[in-house]
Write a protein that holds these residues in place. Structure first.
Motif, PDB file in Angstrom:
ATOM      1  N   TYR A   1       0.825  -1.209   0.000  1.00  0.00           N
ATOM      2  CA  TYR A   1       0.000   0.000   0.000  1.00  0.00           C
ATOM      3  C   TYR A   1       0.862   1.262   0.000  1.00  0.00           C
ATOM      4  CZ  TYR A   1      -3.758   3.224   1.271  1.00  0.00           C
ATOM      5  OH  TYR A   1      -4.648   4.262   1.295  1.00  0.00           O
ATOM      6  N   ARG A   2       2.016   1.218   0.663  1.00  0.00           N
ATOM      7  CA  ARG A   2       2.945   2.358   0.614  1.00  0.00           C
ATOM      8  C   ARG A   2       3.563   2.486  -0.764  1.00  0.00           C
ATOM      9  NH1 ARG A   2       6.783   1.518   5.571  1.00  0.00           N
ATOM     10  NH2 ARG A   2       5.847  -0.486   5.354  1.00  0.00           N
ATOM     11  N   GLY A   3       3.578   1.389  -1.491  1.00  0.00           N
ATOM     12  CA  GLY A   3       4.111   1.378  -2.851  1.00  0.00           C
ATOM     13  C   GLY A   3       3.023   1.780  -3.834  1.00  0.00           C
ATOM     14  N   PRO A   4       3.006   1.179  -5.000  1.00  0.00           N
ATOM     15  CA  PRO A   4       2.084   1.607  -6.049  1.00  0.00           C
ATOM     16  C   PRO A   4       0.695   0.977  -5.994  1.00  0.00           C
ATOM     17  CG  PRO A   4       3.525  -0.090  -6.895  1.00  0.00           C
ATOM     18  CD  PRO A   4       3.975   0.210  -5.489  1.00  0.00           C
ATOM     19  N   PHE A   5       0.403   0.168  -4.994  1.00  0.00           N
ATOM     20  CA  PHE A   5      -0.841  -0.586  -4.984  1.00  0.00           C
ATOM     21  C   PHE A   5      -1.908   0.053  -4.102  1.00  0.00           C
ATOM     22  CE2 PHE A   5       2.519  -3.530  -6.097  1.00  0.00           C
ATOM     23  CZ  PHE A   5       2.014  -4.088  -7.268  1.00  0.00           C
ATOM     24  N   SER A   6      -3.159  -0.077  -4.536  1.00  0.00           N
ATOM     25  CA  SER A   6      -4.290   0.416  -3.744  1.00  0.00           C
ATOM     26  C   SER A   6      -4.521  -0.512  -2.566  1.00  0.00           C
ATOM     27  CB  SER A   6      -5.552   0.451  -4.612  1.00  0.00           C
ATOM     28  OG  SER A   6      -5.960  -0.877  -4.925  1.00  0.00           O
ATOM     29  N   LYS A   7      -5.417  -0.114  -1.657  1.00  0.00           N
ATOM     30  CA  LYS A   7      -5.739  -0.983  -0.523  1.00  0.00           C
ATOM     31  C   LYS A   7      -6.273  -2.327  -1.020  1.00  0.00           C
ATOM     32  CE  LYS A   7      -6.985   1.993   3.356  1.00  0.00           C
ATOM     33  NZ  LYS A   7      -8.093   2.340   4.253  1.00  0.00           N
TER      34      LYS A   7
END
Length: 190
Positions: free
Chosen positions: A112-118
């Motif tokens: 989540y801190r990276g490029p991905f949504s929750k």
């Protein structure tokens, strides 16, 4: 002499029956001994529910988290997940049947801190997720894979894909082909 022989025979029989259900596998050149797991203790789920209920979860939520639990790991995972950016429902979804108290939350938080949504982070990290899954997905997405492909590949076999990605970064042949492919794609959009 007979008692000594009998004792040795009993010892050998006991040792061989203990290993009868065990087997050895060789992976990456290392030998691992595998043996059957211990029977599940029915108190594991009760301990898990008690742990979750002492935390921020209702009795019904605690029972959902710990359904089929073999340790307190799902409860500890859900409590830690809920302390972060995730809702109660997201924590429950992420940690049901978790085998590690920290693996899924570390995975989801990093993704989540990276490029991905929750939603993508939860999809990647549910149940058996670890930090390796998140690291793999982030690296795969930076490379030639879409988010969906990175999640699918890194959820199943993160270490295998990481080896492939590392090879891609260091192989001049692969880098040459990637540059050629990118140039070809860019010409399509001009």
């Amino acid at each position: 002499m007979k008692p000594l022989f009998t004792i040795m025979l009993i010892f050998i029989a006991a040792a061989s029956s203990a290993q009868a259900d065990s087997f050895t596998i060789i992976r990456d050149g290392k030998e691992y001994m595998c043996s059957p797991t211990q029977p599940r203790d029915p108190n594991d789920a009760v301990d898990c529910v008690d742990e979750a209920y002492r935390g921020p979860f209702s009795k019904e939520e605690s029972m959902r988290i710990c359904s089929g639990a073999t340790s307190k790991a799902p409860a500890l995972c859900a409590i830690e997940t809920y302390r972060g950016p995730f809702t109660k429902e997201e924590a429950i979804s992420l940690c049901q049947r978790a085998t590690s108290a920290t693996g899924p939350v570390e995975c989801a938080t990093a993704a989540y801190r990276g490029p991905f949504s929750k939603e993508e982070s939860l999809q990647l990290c549910t149940r058996g997720g670890t930090a390796a899954n998140a690291e793999c997905a982030i690296k795969a997405y930076r490379g030639p894979y879409s988010k969906e492909e990175a999640i699918r590949l890194c959820k199943a076999e993160p270490m295998l894909l990481m080896r492939s990605l590392n090879l891609m970064e260091t192989s001049p042949e692969v880098q040459s082909k990637i540059r050629f492919f990118k140039a070809k794609v860019l010409r399509l959009f001009e």
